[in-house]
Enzyme design. Structure first.
Site, PDB file in Angstrom:
ATOM      1  N   ARG A  48     -59.101  15.208  -9.780  1.00  8.22           N
ATOM      2  CA  ARG A  48     -60.255  15.399  -8.885  1.00  8.22           C
ATOM      3  C   ARG A  48     -59.776  15.608  -7.447  1.00  8.22           C
ATOM      4  NH1 ARG A  48     -64.842  10.822  -8.750  1.00  8.22           N
ATOM      5  NH2 ARG A  48     -63.399   9.842  -7.282  1.00  8.22           N
TER       6      ARG A  48
ATOM      7  N   ARG B 123     -66.839  12.636   1.352  1.00  6.68           N
ATOM      8  CA  ARG B 123     -65.794  13.556   0.877  1.00  6.68           C
ATOM      9  C   ARG B 123     -66.197  14.970   1.271  1.00  6.68           C
ATOM     10  NH1 ARG B 123     -66.270  10.958  -5.030  1.00  6.68           N
ATOM     11  NH2 ARG B 123     -65.040   9.091  -4.699  1.00  6.68           N
TER      12      ARG B 123
ATOM     13  N   ARG C 100     -58.362   2.111  -7.013  1.00 10.99           N
ATOM     14  CA  ARG C 100     -59.384   2.372  -8.010  1.00 10.99           C
ATOM     15  C   ARG C 100     -58.854   2.099  -9.417  1.00 10.99           C
ATOM     16  NH1 ARG C 100     -63.762   5.879  -5.911  1.00 10.99           N
ATOM     17  NH2 ARG C 100     -63.698   5.348  -3.711  1.00 10.99           N
TER      18      ARG C 100
HETATM   19  N1  LIG Z   1     -73.332  -1.684  -6.372  1.00 11.37           N
HETATM   20  C1  LIG Z   1     -73.370  -0.394  -6.058  1.00 11.37           C
HETATM   21  N2  LIG Z   1     -72.371   0.403  -6.416  1.00 11.37           N
HETATM   22  C2  LIG Z   1     -72.461   1.717  -6.095  1.00 11.37           C
HETATM   23  C3  LIG Z   1     -73.559   2.264  -5.409  1.00 11.37           C
HETATM   24  N3  LIG Z   1     -73.358   3.591  -5.252  1.00 11.37           N
HETATM   25  C4  LIG Z   1     -72.175   3.855  -5.821  1.00 11.37           C
HETATM   26  N4  LIG Z   1     -71.628   2.749  -6.337  1.00 11.37           N
HETATM   27  C5  LIG Z   1     -70.373   2.581  -7.086  1.00 11.37           C
HETATM   28  O1  LIG Z   1     -69.302   2.578  -6.178  1.00 11.37           O
HETATM   29  C6  LIG Z   1     -68.140   3.039  -6.865  1.00 11.37           C
HETATM   30  C7  LIG Z   1     -67.429   4.046  -6.000  1.00 11.37           C
HETATM   31  O2  LIG Z   1     -68.231   5.186  -5.840  1.00 11.37           O
HETATM   32  P1  LIG Z   1     -67.660   6.471  -5.112  1.00 11.37           P
HETATM   33  O3  LIG Z   1     -67.061   6.061  -3.806  1.00 11.37           O
HETATM   34  O4  LIG Z   1     -68.711   7.507  -5.081  1.00 11.37           O
HETATM   35  O5  LIG Z   1     -66.429   6.889  -6.018  1.00 11.37           O
HETATM   36  P2  LIG Z   1     -66.325   7.437  -7.528  1.00 11.37           P
HETATM   37  O6  LIG Z   1     -66.902   6.420  -8.463  1.00 11.37           O
HETATM   38  O7  LIG Z   1     -64.861   7.584  -7.687  1.00 11.37           O
HETATM   39  O8  LIG Z   1     -67.042   8.722  -7.593  1.00 11.37           O
HETATM   40  C8  LIG Z   1     -68.625   3.579  -8.198  1.00 11.37           C
HETATM   41  O9  LIG Z   1     -68.361   2.587  -9.194  1.00 11.37           O
HETATM   42  C9  LIG Z   1     -70.102   3.734  -8.021  1.00 11.37           C
HETATM   43  O10 LIG Z   1     -70.789   3.573  -9.255  1.00 11.37           O
HETATM   44  C10 LIG Z   1     -74.625   1.368  -5.055  1.00 11.37           C
HETATM   45  O11 LIG Z   1     -75.630   1.731  -4.477  1.00 11.37           O
HETATM   46  N5  LIG Z   1     -74.468   0.067  -5.399  1.00 11.37           N
HETATM   47  N1  LIG Z   2     -64.938  14.198 -20.556  1.00 15.90           N
HETATM   48  C1  LIG Z   2     -64.167  14.669 -19.569  1.00 15.90           C
HETATM   49  N2  LIG Z   2     -63.000  15.254 -19.852  1.00 15.90           N
HETATM   50  C2  LIG Z   2     -62.178  15.717 -18.858  1.00 15.90           C
HETATM   51  N3  LIG Z   2     -62.474  15.642 -17.546  1.00 15.90           N
HETATM   52  C3  LIG Z   2     -63.637  15.042 -17.206  1.00 15.90           C
HETATM   53  C4  LIG Z   2     -64.543  14.542 -18.183  1.00 15.90           C
HETATM   54  N4  LIG Z   2     -65.605  14.003 -17.550  1.00 15.90           N
HETATM   55  C5  LIG Z   2     -65.387  14.192 -16.224  1.00 15.90           C
HETATM   56  N5  LIG Z   2     -64.210  14.824 -16.009  1.00 15.90           N
HETATM   57  C6  LIG Z   2     -63.586  15.148 -14.720  1.00 15.90           C
HETATM   58  O1  LIG Z   2     -63.043  13.924 -14.213  1.00 15.90           O
HETATM   59  C7  LIG Z   2     -63.166  13.867 -12.796  1.00 15.90           C
HETATM   60  C8  LIG Z   2     -63.902  12.604 -12.417  1.00 15.90           C
HETATM   61  O2  LIG Z   2     -65.268  12.719 -12.802  1.00 15.90           O
HETATM   62  P1  LIG Z   2     -66.454  12.156 -11.909  1.00 15.90           P
HETATM   63  O3  LIG Z   2     -67.716  12.621 -12.544  1.00 15.90           O
HETATM   64  O4  LIG Z   2     -66.217  12.489 -10.488  1.00 15.90           O
HETATM   65  O5  LIG Z   2     -66.242  10.580 -12.130  1.00 15.90           O
HETATM   66  P2  LIG Z   2     -66.964   9.327 -11.494  1.00 15.90           P
HETATM   67  O6  LIG Z   2     -68.265   9.795 -10.925  1.00 15.90           O
HETATM   68  O7  LIG Z   2     -67.149   8.392 -12.638  1.00 15.90           O
HETATM   69  O8  LIG Z   2     -66.035   8.791 -10.460  1.00 15.90           O
HETATM   70  C9  LIG Z   2     -63.865  15.132 -12.363  1.00 15.90           C
HETATM   71  O9  LIG Z   2     -62.897  16.053 -11.896  1.00 15.90           O
HETATM   72  C10 LIG Z   2     -64.532  15.656 -13.648  1.00 15.90           C
HETATM   73  O10 LIG Z   2     -64.625  17.053 -13.660  1.00 15.90           O
END
Ligand SMILES: Nc1nc2c(ncn2[C@@H]2O[C@H](COP(=O)(O)OP(=O)(O)O)[C@@H](O)[C@H]2O)c(=O)[nH]1
Ligand SMILES: Nc1ncnc2c1ncn2[C@@H]1O[C@H](COP(=O)(O)OP(=O)(O)O)[C@@H](O)[C@H]1O
Length: 388
Positions: free
Chosen positions: A266, A173, A277
């Site tokens: 986000r 990203r 998702r």
């Molecule tokens: N099994 C596994 N899942 C992962 C790993 N790294 C990230 N993820 C999971 O992949 C999913 C997607 O991650 P990401 O593409 O960063 O999107 P986000 O969760 O929306 O921030 C999330 O549920 C993460 O926890 C990994 O090394 N192994």
């Molecule tokens: N408790 C909360 N209340 C409102 N917004 C939140 C909270 N926790 C996270 N966010 C926002 O929600 C979005 C998704 O969070 P993020 O940490 O990227 O989620 P994930 O890693 O689980 O995918 C981000 O824009 C973040 O700033």
């Protein structure tokens, strides 16, 4: 082919009851376990390589095993001692954090890999003094706030926690950096590394491959920090089944509506990806709550409230203990020594006159193991034992 390894005889000449010693000019050791003799190192190169050959007495022939795990760097000689399912290799190495290695020959991990690969398997791991705090696995649906919680935690306690940088085949990203947020990689490369046993776990998530390399977790632990893994529910289940002892936390959204709101706000995914998702989120939440994998479930409604609960779980709601001193995890071996095993203890006899003593290596509390690190080693200078 078919020739018995000569160093079995040399061990007997050394009088070693268990283990084998370096012979002058010969940079290999042999250890016989049942019908198999493991030869570590090689006579053709003047240093310890991670080469391992096995002589199988039943087959009457040499076997080149599949060698997995973290391989030792070259050194000038080593000793080997057999413990019940692994060989302890003490390198003749002056580096205080690099002398103890384990070659697993019959551990649960090796047995699993033998079954999977259908070959003879051995696996290296690096021995590390002492223990580190259990890693923390954090899972939850996309957009729930895992990344936000983790980054606040790491900002508040930079010397306590370290992030396990996963590999992924998804595109980076806008603000994401390779090697910091993820190791962005190609599918074919990642698949080959998975085959080579370099990953602790991996899973297909939202149409991409994600995985935690053994090295990603061990690098954080080697730095004396507590490792944080942000992985999906399938990955958490795999880690639960692995050698890694961890704490498992699942983060839940207050509602599906709020989850969708956060994901859209986000603004990092296309509409199609957001919908994928959200479709996956429902199943993830159900599994997270019912799989028996997770030790704790936290609801991320108000961020500060959820963060306080997370800190409490991790024991950081009050006084923060300083991280362990890295020097306390190091120990110097003398340049010249011999070894023997005695009831989960390895006695290291110092041969050099300036160090007229013995060192005891306690291996009764080993943790972890191949393919990464074997922790829980304890070196005790025998002089200290007399005083106690
Ligand atoms: N099994 C596994 N899942 C992962 C790993 N790294 C990230 N993820 C999971 O992949 C999913 C997607 O991650 P990401 O593409 O960063 O999107 P986000 O969760 O929306 O921030 C999330 O549920 C993460 O926890 C990994 O090394 N192994
Ligand atoms: N408790 C909360 N209340 C409102 N917004 C939140 C909270 N926790 C996270 N966010 C926002 O929600 C979005 C998704 O969070 P993020 O940490 O990227 O989620 P994930 O890693 O689980 O995918 C981000 O824009 C973040 O700033």
């Amino acid at each position: 082919m078919g020739e018995a390894p000569i160093l079995v005889h040399q061990d007997q000449q050394n009088g070693a009851s268990n283990g084998s010693e370096l012979k002058d000019g010969n940079f290999q050791t042999t250890t016989t376990i049942g019908d198999k003799t493991y030869v570590i190192g090689g006579a053709d190169n003047e240093t310890l390589s991670s080469d391992v050959r096995v002589f199988d007495k039943c087959l009457g022939e040499w076997v080149n095993p599949t060698v997995l795990g973290t391989k030792p760097l070259l050194c000038e000689g080593h000793s080997a001692v057999f413990l019940k399912d692994r060989i302890v290799v003490l390198k003749k190495n002056l580096k205080p954090d690099d002398h103890t290695w384990f070659l697993e020959v019959d551990t649960q991990y090796v047995r699993q890999q033998k079954k999977k690969l259908g070959t003879e398997v051995v696996a290296w791991s690096k021995g590390v003094i002492g223990n580190v705090e259990k890693p923390v696995v954090i899972s939850g649906p996309s957009g729930v706030g895992k990344g936000t919680l983790i980054s606040v935690l790491m900002k508040e306690f930079p010397s306590m926690f370290g992030f396990s940088v996963s590999h992924t085949t998804r595109a980076a990203r806008g603000k994401e950096k390779d090697g910091v947020h993820y190791h962005f990689t190609e599918k074919s490369i990642m698949e080959r590394e998975i085959q080579d046993g370099k990953f602790l776990e991996f899973a297909a998530v939202h149409g991409n491959l994600y995985g935690t390399s053994v090295e990603a977790v061990e690098m954080v632990s080697d730095a004396g920090k507590r490792c944080i893994l942000d992985i999906d529910v399938q990955g958490a289940r795999s880690v639960r089944a692995s050698y890694l002892e961890a704490i498992f936390i699942f983060i839940c959204p207050p509602s599906m509506e709020e989850l969708e709101k956060r994901l859209r706000k986000r603004g990092t995914e296309t509409e199609e990806q957001v919908l994928k998702r959200l479709r996956n989120a429902q199943a993830e939440i159900e599994q997270g709550k019912s799989s028996g994998v997770f030790d704790f479930i936290l609801y991320n409604d108000k961020l500060d409230v959820c963060y306080d609960s997370l800190k409490k779980l991790l024991g950081h709601d009050g006084y923060v203990t300083p991280p362990p001193n890295p020097a306390a995890r190091e120990f110097n071996l003398p340049t010249d020594y011999s070894v023997t095993e005695l009831n989960d203890k390895i006695i290291i006899y110092c041969n050099s006159s300036e160090l007229d003593n013995m060192i005891m290596l306690d291996v009764s509390s080993l943790k972890g193991g191949a393919p990464g690190r074997t922790r829980g080693l304890d070196f005790i200078q025998m002089e200290q034992l007399h005083i106690q």
